[in-house]
Write an enzyme that holds these catalytic residues in place. Structure first.
Site, PDB file in Angstrom:
ATOM      1  N   LEU A 188       0.852  -1.177   0.000  1.00 62.19           N
ATOM      2  CA  LEU A 188       0.000   0.000   0.000  1.00 62.19           C
ATOM      3  C   LEU A 188       0.893   1.235   0.000  1.00 62.19           C
ATOM      4  CD1 LEU A 188      -2.663  -0.835   2.768  1.00 62.19           C
ATOM      5  CD2 LEU A 188      -2.893  -1.125   0.299  1.00 62.19           C
ATOM      6  N   ASP A 189       0.398   2.317  -0.579  1.00 60.97           N
ATOM      7  CA  ASP A 189       1.105   3.582  -0.455  1.00 60.97           C
ATOM      8  C   ASP A 189       1.267   3.895   1.030  1.00 60.97           C
ATOM      9  OD1 ASP A 189       0.866   3.772  -3.214  1.00 60.97           O
ATOM     10  OD2 ASP A 189      -0.918   5.044  -3.116  1.00 60.97           O
ATOM     11  N   ALA A 190       2.339   4.580   1.372  1.00 64.29           N
ATOM     12  CA  ALA A 190       2.577   4.912   2.779  1.00 64.29           C
ATOM     13  C   ALA A 190       1.389   5.656   3.388  1.00 64.29           C
ATOM     14  CB  ALA A 190       3.851   5.741   2.914  1.00 64.29           C
TER      15      ALA A 190
END
Length: 222
Positions: free
Chosen positions: A64-66
């Site tokens: 996942l994106d941060a």
């Protein structure tokens, strides 16, 4: 809200093969260019090692994106790595996200809609972004309207492909940018990104039963 990097990672599901966790927003999924920056993989590895008193095998198959919170699946048994890889490659794992969007174009918001186009990644300084381009890779996302409140809405997002920032770009380019999206919201909004990986569903390789895991929304969504 800042991420507490000392808090234990929340384990939502675990057996001999899988461990599924609820990643907090602001924590990178894996190592970044800064080796000193905390990341989910390292934190979970440390947590499991301490619990078991030995080094636990742990493989990451998606990310996942941060800025995005929610479910991330890890494999604890190398024998099943190919099975998990095939789940993602053959689109046999169903992923559902929840997003709060600003409605900049009313005509874009419907009860159900699908965006299918091509996305191309490009680099700006030290990070990557994505945009629609005929030279990009196929990207498909299905959307369902859950609730509308004035000029904002809660939307379910089901990505059928896994391109960089796919959901964020599809919504932003449709005039429905996600609240808190500094990179794609035209207002360059700061604060928490209102995007949460809410559920994962797949067939378990041993029991042959469907596993459906959900993660509660972070408190700031309310």
């Amino acid at each position: 809200m800042s991420t507490d990097y000392t808090a234990a990672i929340e384990i939502v599901f675990e057996d001999d093969i899988f461990v599924i966790v609820n990643k907090p927003a602001g924590l990178a999924t894996q190592n970044t260019q800064n080796p000193k920056k905390p990341n989910l993989y390292a934190r979970l590895q440390e947590q499991l090692n301490l619990r078991e008193g030995k080094t636990v095998y742990l493989a990451l198959h998606h990310r996942l994106d941060a800025a995005t919170s929610g479910l991330v699946l890890f494999c604890k048994n190398r024998k099943y790595n190919k099975y998990v890889t095939d789940l993602f490659r053959e689109k046999k794992i169903q992923k559902s996200y929840l997003a709060i969007v600003d409605i900049l174009k009313d005509e874009s918001l419907r009860d159900h809609w699908t965006i299918a186009n091509k996305l191309k990644t490009y680099k700006i300084r030290h990070f990557k972004k994505a945009k629609s381009s005929n030279k990009g890779d196929e990207s498909i996302t299905e959307f369902n309207l859950i609730k509308r409140n004035g000029k904002k809405a809660l939307v379910e997002c089901r990505p059928l492909t896994g391109r960089l920032h796919q959901i964020r770009v599809h919504l932003a380019e449709s005039g429905l940018p996600i609240q808190g999206d500094f990179h794609y919201h035209p207002q360059k909004q700061k604060g928490e990104l209102m995007l949460h990986a809410h559920s994962l569903a797949f067939i378990h390789p041993v029991s042959k039963q469907e596993i459906c895991i959900k993660a509660e929304l972070p408190t700031y969504f309310s």
